[in-house]
Design a protein around this motif. Structure first.
Motif, PDB file in Angstrom:
ATOM      1  N   ARG A 101     -10.482  42.942 -26.788  1.00  0.00           N
ATOM      2  CA  ARG A 101     -11.501  43.599 -27.816  1.00  0.00           C
ATOM      3  C   ARG A 101     -11.529  44.949 -27.490  1.00  0.00           C
ATOM      4  NH1 ARG A 101     -14.317  40.407 -31.224  1.00  0.00           N
ATOM      5  NH2 ARG A 101     -14.356  39.026 -29.409  1.00  0.00           N
ATOM      6  N   LYS A 102     -11.169  45.222 -28.385  1.00  0.00           N
ATOM      7  CA  LYS A 102     -12.007  47.542 -28.092  1.00  0.00           C
ATOM      8  C   LYS A 102     -13.287  47.172 -27.580  1.00  0.00           C
ATOM      9  CE  LYS A 102      -7.947  48.481 -30.976  1.00  0.00           C
ATOM     10  NZ  LYS A 102      -7.710  48.984 -32.614  1.00  0.00           N
ATOM     11  N   VAL A 103     -14.028  47.615 -26.926  1.00  0.00           N
ATOM     12  CA  VAL A 103     -15.010  48.061 -26.430  1.00  0.00           C
ATOM     13  C   VAL A 103     -15.012  49.778 -25.433  1.00  0.00           C
ATOM     14  CG1 VAL A 103     -15.867  45.841 -25.751  1.00  0.00           C
ATOM     15  CG2 VAL A 103     -15.438  47.345 -23.784  1.00  0.00           C
ATOM     16  N   PHE A 133     -19.041  48.821 -15.694  1.00  0.00           N
ATOM     17  CA  PHE A 133     -19.456  48.488 -17.475  1.00  0.00           C
ATOM     18  C   PHE A 133     -18.088  48.688 -17.492  1.00  0.00           C
ATOM     19  CE2 PHE A 133     -23.644  50.233 -17.350  1.00  0.00           C
ATOM     20  CZ  PHE A 133     -24.158  49.771 -17.864  1.00  0.00           C
ATOM     21  N   LYS A 134     -16.886  49.654 -17.009  1.00  0.00           N
ATOM     22  CA  LYS A 134     -14.997  49.942 -17.273  1.00  0.00           C
ATOM     23  C   LYS A 134     -15.221  48.573 -16.252  1.00  0.00           C
ATOM     24  CE  LYS A 134     -11.364  52.739 -16.426  1.00  0.00           C
ATOM     25  NZ  LYS A 134     -10.980  54.070 -15.998  1.00  0.00           N
ATOM     26  N   THR A 135     -15.980  47.939 -14.808  1.00  0.00           N
ATOM     27  CA  THR A 135     -14.936  47.283 -14.773  1.00  0.00           C
ATOM     28  C   THR A 135     -15.053  45.708 -14.930  1.00  0.00           C
ATOM     29  OG1 THR A 135     -15.465  48.208 -12.332  1.00  0.00           O
ATOM     30  CG2 THR A 135     -15.126  46.477 -12.219  1.00  0.00           C
ATOM     31  N   THR A 136     -16.422  45.591 -15.664  1.00  0.00           N
ATOM     32  CA  THR A 136     -16.383  44.535 -16.668  1.00  0.00           C
ATOM     33  C   THR A 136     -16.008  44.828 -17.251  1.00  0.00           C
ATOM     34  OG1 THR A 136     -19.209  44.714 -15.753  1.00  0.00           O
ATOM     35  CG2 THR A 136     -18.851  43.303 -17.511  1.00  0.00           C
ATOM     36  N   CYS A 140     -13.180  41.589 -18.049  1.00  0.00           N
ATOM     37  CA  CYS A 140     -12.911  40.108 -19.411  1.00  0.00           C
ATOM     38  C   CYS A 140     -11.692  40.631 -19.880  1.00  0.00           C
ATOM     39  CB  CYS A 140     -14.558  40.477 -19.863  1.00  0.00           C
ATOM     40  SG  CYS A 140     -15.706  40.177 -19.152  1.00  0.00           S
ATOM     41  N   GLN A 141     -11.171  41.199 -19.006  1.00  0.00           N
ATOM     42  CA  GLN A 141      -8.965  41.457 -19.730  1.00  0.00           C
ATOM     43  C   GLN A 141      -9.697  42.421 -21.770  1.00  0.00           C
ATOM     44  OE1 GLN A 141      -6.834  38.734 -19.810  1.00  0.00           O
ATOM     45  NE2 GLN A 141      -7.766  37.671 -18.464  1.00  0.00           N
ATOM     46  N   ALA A 142     -10.857  42.808 -21.751  1.00  0.00           N
ATOM     47  CA  ALA A 142     -11.222  44.353 -22.558  1.00  0.00           C
ATOM     48  C   ALA A 142     -10.856  44.704 -22.914  1.00  0.00           C
ATOM     49  CB  ALA A 142     -12.685  43.703 -23.099  1.00  0.00           C
ATOM     50  N   ASP A 143     -10.443  46.113 -24.207  1.00  0.00           N
ATOM     51  CA  ASP A 143      -9.402  46.856 -24.163  1.00  0.00           C
ATOM     52  C   ASP A 143     -11.076  48.119 -24.372  1.00  0.00           C
ATOM     53  OD1 ASP A 143      -7.651  49.117 -24.804  1.00  0.00           O
ATOM     54  OD2 ASP A 143      -7.273  48.420 -26.818  1.00  0.00           O
TER      55      ASP A 143
END
Length: 188
Positions: A101-103, A133-136, A140-143
């Motif tokens: 998911r793009k975040v 935040f980036k590490t979180t 979670c394998q988000a984009d």
């Protein structure tokens, strides 16, 4: 699909930057869903299932907040702790809901960009300060797609409110246009 913008400002009605950003986003309901956490949860009792369904119904997720003590407002941290739980955001048994998911983040920094540098007042860039935040999202394998920021919201000492607001208002309008472009790039 649409972008979910989770706005977390404890005094949205007093905010210049975040209130303006949300005004503009609300003009485009076909593209953006604005979700104001402090308005939705004034008692801070979060409906976790409702929040997860809202995220799942959107292609992109943006967290919008003011930098407070080099972090997010407390309700956003609580929201992340409760919503991004094991078995949903990460781990086994369906823990893949943020995968791919793009975040992104949209923040107001409150001070000059030069203060957020390795040689500046705080010794770190805004990107470095926001690494948790980036590490979180990485975990979670988000984009993760970076940040959009508004710097310099703090009023200059000695200036009148009117003198301080005019240049800021012009910059805020340019920044708001750039915010929309930043959000549109999430779809690519």
């Amino acid at each position: 699909m649409k972008t979910l913008v989770v706005a977390a400002h404890p005094s949205m009605e007093k905010s210049t930057v975040h209130k303006r950003w949300l005004e503009e986003l609300r003009k485009h309901p076909q593209k953006y869903t604005v979700h104001d956490l402090y308005k939705t949860y004034p008692t801070e009792k979060i409906d976790v299932e409702k929040e997860r369904q809202l995220i799942e119904a959107h292609e992109n997720l943006v967290l919008q907040f003011p930098i407070q003590w080099f972090n997010s407002p407390s309700l956003l941290k609580k929201w992340m702790d409760e919503v991004f739980d094991y078995g949903w955001a990460y781990g086994s048994n369906g823990g893949d809901k943020l995968k791919d998911r793009k975040v992104a983040l949209a923040v107001s920094a409150g001070i000059r960009v030069s203060d957020y540098s390795e040689n500046g007042r705080y010794g770190h860039t805004l990107e470095q300060i926001l690494i948790p935040f980036k590490t979180t999202f990485f975990y979670c394998q988000a984009d993760y797609r970076s940040i959009h920021a508004f710097y310099g919201e703090e009023k200059e000492p000695g200036g009148t409110e009117k003198e301080n607001l005019k240049p800021m208002k012009n910059e805020l309008e340019r920044n708001t246009e750039n915010y929309l472009l930043f959000l549109d790039k999430l779809h690519s």
